[in-house]
Design a protein around this motif. Sequence first.
Motif, short mmCIF file in Angstrom:
data_model
loop_
_atom_site.label_atom_id
_atom_site.label_comp_id
_atom_site.label_asym_id
_atom_site.label_seq_id
_atom_site.Cartn_x
_atom_site.Cartn_y
_atom_site.Cartn_z
N ALA A 1 0.64 -1.26 -0.05
CA ALA A 1 0.11 -0.11 -0.03
C ALA A 1 0.76 1.36 0.08
O ALA A 1 0.31 2.30 -0.35
CB ALA A 1 -0.95 -0.01 1.23
N ILE A 2 1.98 1.37 0.68
CA ILE A 2 2.91 2.47 0.51
C ILE A 2 3.21 2.86 -0.43
O ILE A 2 3.12 4.35 -0.99
CB ILE A 2 3.74 2.46 1.62
CG1 ILE A 2 3.38 2.33 3.26
CG2 ILE A 2 4.95 3.47 1.54
CD1 ILE A 2 4.52 2.14 4.25
N GLY A 3 3.75 2.04 -1.56
CA GLY A 3 3.89 2.39 -2.92
C GLY A 3 2.65 2.43 -3.80
O GLY A 3 2.46 3.32 -4.24
N GLY A 4 1.88 1.37 -3.61
CA GLY A 4 0.47 1.52 -4.05
C GLY A 4 0.18 1.11 -5.54
O GLY A 4 -1.00 0.78 -5.97
N HIS A 5 1.16 1.24 -6.32
CA HIS A 5 0.92 1.31 -7.89
C HIS A 5 1.21 -0.03 -8.44
O HIS A 5 1.16 -0.14 -9.74
CB HIS A 5 1.16 2.46 -8.30
CG HIS A 5 0.76 3.76 -8.20
ND1 HIS A 5 0.93 4.28 -6.86
CD2 HIS A 5 -0.40 4.49 -8.68
CE1 HIS A 5 0.32 5.29 -6.61
NE2 HIS A 5 -0.51 5.64 -7.74
N GLY A 6 1.99 -0.91 -7.74
CA GLY A 6 2.27 -2.42 -8.26
C GLY A 6 3.35 -2.04 -9.45
O GLY A 6 3.51 -2.98 -10.37
N ASP A 7 4.20 -0.87 -8.99
CA ASP A 7 5.25 -0.91 -10.09
C ASP A 7 6.67 -0.74 -9.69
O ASP A 7 7.56 -0.41 -10.27
CB ASP A 7 4.86 0.44 -10.99
CG ASP A 7 5.02 1.63 -10.03
OD1 ASP A 7 5.00 1.62 -8.77
OD2 ASP A 7 5.01 2.87 -10.67
N ALA A 8 6.80 -1.08 -8.28
CA ALA A 8 8.02 -1.11 -7.57
C ALA A 8 8.16 -1.89 -6.37
O ALA A 8 7.01 -2.11 -5.73
CB ALA A 8 8.51 0.41 -7.01
N MET A 9 9.19 -2.52 -6.12
CA MET A 9 9.26 -3.39 -5.04
C MET A 9 10.35 -2.94 -3.80
O MET A 9 11.20 -2.01 -4.26
CB MET A 9 9.87 -4.62 -5.32
CG MET A 9 8.76 -5.53 -6.31
SD MET A 9 9.33 -7.15 -6.59
CE MET A 9 8.79 -7.93 -4.94
N GLY A 10 9.91 -3.05 -2.79
CA GLY A 10 10.56 -2.49 -1.70
C GLY A 10 10.28 -2.94 -0.35
O GLY A 10 8.78 -3.56 -0.01
N GLY A 11 11.10 -2.81 0.75
CA GLY A 11 10.78 -3.05 1.93
C GLY A 11 11.49 -2.00 3.14
O GLY A 11 12.37 -1.43 2.85
N ALA A 12 10.93 -2.21 4.36
CA ALA A 12 11.51 -1.43 5.37
C ALA A 12 11.31 -1.67 6.87
O ALA A 12 10.50 -2.58 7.22
CB ALA A 12 10.59 0.13 5.14
N VAL A 13 12.49 -1.29 7.64
CA VAL A 13 12.59 -1.63 8.82
C VAL A 13 12.61 -0.36 9.63
O VAL A 13 13.54 0.48 9.48
CB VAL A 13 13.63 -2.45 9.40
CG1 VAL A 13 13.46 -2.81 10.78
CG2 VAL A 13 13.35 -3.94 8.64
#
Length: 416
Positions: free
Chosen positions: A210-222
């Motif tokens: 949801a934070i990216g939201g547009h299904g066009d980029a991958m990522g994660g966060a701590v």
Amino acid sequence: MSTKRHQGLTTRLLHADRLQPIEHGAVHKPLHLAAAYSYPSSRDLAAVFQGDKPGYVYARQGNPTGAALEQKVTLLEEARATAVFSTGMAAIGAIAAALLKAGDHVVTSQFLFGNTNSLMQTLQGLGIEVSFVDATDVAKVEAALRPTTRIVFTETIANPRTQVADLAGIGELCAARGLLYVVDSTLTTPVLFKPKDVQAGFVVHSLTKAIGGHGDAMGGAVVDTGLFDWARYPNILPPYRKGDAAGWGMLQLRKKGLRDFGATLRPEDAHRIAAGAETLALRMARVCDNALQLARWLDGQPQIDRVHYPGLSSHAEHERAAALFKGGFGGLLSFELKAGLDCFDFLDALQLVIVSSHLADNRTLAIPVAHTIFYEMGAERRAAMGIADGLVRLSVGIEDADDLKADFEQALARVS
């Protein structure tokens, strides 16, 4: 730009990049693609390497584009610091690689997302002990604790059966025992819930969702909330026990999770996610409204046996979810068709909804859970998680709600 008045979340996100000067007057931080960085003095380079000065040394350990995104995620969680990674799974894997060793013990939910569950099994093969418990009951979490327990890990809402962990109770338990409490808040996002409010030390997000939201980029966060006392954590290595102890955990996570583990977020993806995050609150409001409407509508259809959504009063943890989550119950729901109706036939009859494995896209997605993302677990584990063979998972998007209902109505009519 004045900051005297406490501004709303979307306003702060939109203008976060402008808190520091940006080249050429741009309103977004630019995309930085450089792999290496230099300094006027070799002593300056050494100081950056040793952590005595801020800066970048090699893109695997971070770059300015990723740092701009980290600033926004930290703002969202009202936290101390953030490290971004190539995927959400890389973020969880980095926590394990950086902070656990053979003989350590982790307590986690038995309702974990399939890939996270698989990662926990991998950790078991590396000599880290893992206990899977019903995280909706804090007493079961407490009963599983051992002297070697280092981390308690849970998700806010379980995927796909939507169980809601006793987040507050587990937080109190971990605070009393001095344990690192890690909460995966991907399905709630900082708009609905901040794990800091239940005393979590680390927060995990799949930024792909949801934070990216547009299904066009991958990522994660701590995200380090700043609540955990890292001076008490036994696995912090001597090189990282320098300066303020509040920064030890994040420093070791960056060194071991990014420098050594190499799970670095691409700057192109960081740039896309940072832009997508600006509309997070707007999208989540629409998604939550659509999901609640759809859950209530599906619950009234004769072809549907059960609907699982925390926003329904029939949900086992509805009251808990209503108390914890502000502004909605998220976009994930699942349901079971009546006996005799084939979930594959139903999914093939959908015309607007997309059959896909992703979550929290702007488009509504559906998938047969037992036959795909939870297939490797086997029937016994699926049964323990409450996953029926015909369970259909929905990730609700931002379409017009009436259009979604119409698509489900025609699909149900075709399989009936």
